[in-house]
Write an enzyme that holds these catalytic residues in place. Structure first.
Site, PDB file in Angstrom:
ATOM      1  N   HIS A  62       0.028   0.887 -10.066  1.00 19.49           N
ATOM      2  CA  HIS A  62      -0.805   0.022  -9.216  1.00 19.49           C
ATOM      3  C   HIS A  62      -1.374  -1.139 -10.038  1.00 19.49           C
ATOM      4  O   HIS A  62      -2.589  -1.393 -10.040  1.00 19.49           O
ATOM      5  CB  HIS A  62      -1.939   0.823  -8.571  1.00 19.49           C
ATOM      6  CG  HIS A  62      -2.412   0.204  -7.273  1.00 19.49           C
ATOM      7  ND1 HIS A  62      -2.790   0.951  -6.187  1.00 19.49           N
ATOM      8  CD2 HIS A  62      -2.564  -1.095  -6.891  1.00 19.49           C
ATOM      9  CE1 HIS A  62      -3.168   0.156  -5.199  1.00 19.49           C
ATOM     10  NE2 HIS A  62      -3.023  -1.101  -5.606  1.00 19.49           N
TER      11      HIS A  62
ATOM     12  N   ARG B  27       0.849  -1.178   0.000  1.00 18.11           N
ATOM     13  CA  ARG B  27       0.000   0.000   0.000  1.00 18.11           C
ATOM     14  C   ARG B  27       0.891   1.237   0.000  1.00 18.11           C
ATOM     15  O   ARG B  27       1.965   1.244   0.605  1.00 18.11           O
ATOM     16  CB  ARG B  27      -0.921   0.024   1.226  1.00 18.11           C
ATOM     17  CG  ARG B  27      -2.039  -1.012   1.174  1.00 18.11           C
ATOM     18  CD  ARG B  27      -3.117  -0.586   0.179  1.00 18.11           C
ATOM     19  NE  ARG B  27      -4.247  -1.531   0.155  1.00 18.11           N
ATOM     20  CZ  ARG B  27      -4.389  -2.510  -0.702  1.00 18.11           C
ATOM     21  NH1 ARG B  27      -3.447  -2.739  -1.607  1.00 18.11           N
ATOM     22  NH2 ARG B  27      -5.453  -3.282  -0.678  1.00 18.11           N
TER      23      ARG B  27
END
Length: 289
Positions: A252, A204
């Site tokens: 991502h 993250r």
């Protein structure tokens, strides 16, 4: 055979028993009076747990075998890119330089995986097969054949000291937010053929203190970094990560899930729940995963 409402086009709250979402607006799910189960469309659930008004019903995370394999593919790719000095060869190609660089065997390189859940364990096993000296760190004790496992605060220092390439696959919790900071990076091993440690983060964005990463690169603590996640996404055009010569940016995409699998997974969970067989992969709200 089921009615599906897509927010915000069909936002009538009554009668909604299941919510399938990713980054829902804060407070939205609390407006569903008949909600029984929530599904987080990702390996982690931190985006939903950040909602202070999240209803007190089970929250289920996705455990997708294809997501696991895709993450491992990406991690192995990035570890090999650092180990085999591919960015340096890219520069040499641009400059038309024909020169071999020092290249030790994989067993001389310490790869450390922070986070030994499903994703971290699979990546550690595959890197071990390739011959790397693999270690793992987690909050609680874990055992993986062929992998040196460390845990807790006492194990963090020894884990970092043997790590040349640090792979971060931790869940985001209050304890892990901004954990990848300058002090942690400074404890990595950097007497290696890369000229410093390497950081690979696909966990993250908020696990990493981004200014500290830039400082560690400038100070030579890090020889390079591959980042798939960031505090702000999409990454702003003025971010220094875009053009930093020692940084690889991916948007991502380390472990995109297969929509067909996600649909089948959610439907199977609903069928199990309605038949009384229970739910799998329910998030522990205290631990955050």
């Amino acid at each position: 055979g089921r009615e599906i409402r897509v927010w915000p086009d069909a936002a009538a709250p009554d009668g909604v028993r299941y919510a399938v979402c990713w980054h829902p607006p804060a407070g939205l799910l609390a407006q569903l009076p008949d909600l029984e189960v929530m599904f987080s469309l990702g390996a982690g659930a931190d985006a939903m747990l950040a909602d202070r008004d999240l209803p007190d019903v089970p929250l289920v995370r996705i455990v997708d075998p294809s997501l696991t394999s895709r993450m491992t593919e990406w991690v192995v790719l990035q570890v090999l890119m650092h180990h085999r000095l591919q960015r340096a060869y890219d520069v040499q190609q641009h400059d038309k330089v024909w020169k071999g660089l020092v290249q030790p065997a994989a067993d001389a390189v310490g790869v450390g995986i922070m986070g030994l859940g499903v994703l971290g364990t699979d990546a550690a096993e595959k890197l071990n097969i390739l011959g790397f000296d693999v270690a793992g760190w987690s909050r609680s004790p874990k055992q993986i054949p062929g992998v040196a496992c460390f845990h807790g605060n006492a194990g963090l220092g020894p884990f970092l000291a043997r790590t040349d390439i640090l792979v971060v696959l931790l869940p985001l919790t209050p304890d892990t937010a901004n954990m990848i900071d300058y002090d942690l990076l400074a404890n990595l091993r950097r007497t290696n053929h890369m000229g410093g440690a390497a950081l690979v983060n696909a966990g993250r964005g908020r696990l990493q203190a981004e200014e500290d990463i830039l400082r560690a690169l400038a100070d030579g603590i890090l020889a390079g970094a591959t980042l798939d996640v960031f505090h702000e996404e999409p990454l702003p055009p003025d971010s220094p990560f875009w053009t930093h010569p020692k940084v690889t940016v991916t948007p991502h995409v380390a472990a995109d899930s297969d929509p067909d699998y996600l649909c089948a997974y959610v439907l199977r969970q609903i069928e199990n729940y309605e038949s009384g067989r229970g739910l799998e992969n329910v998030v522990d709200r205290v631990l955050g995963y």
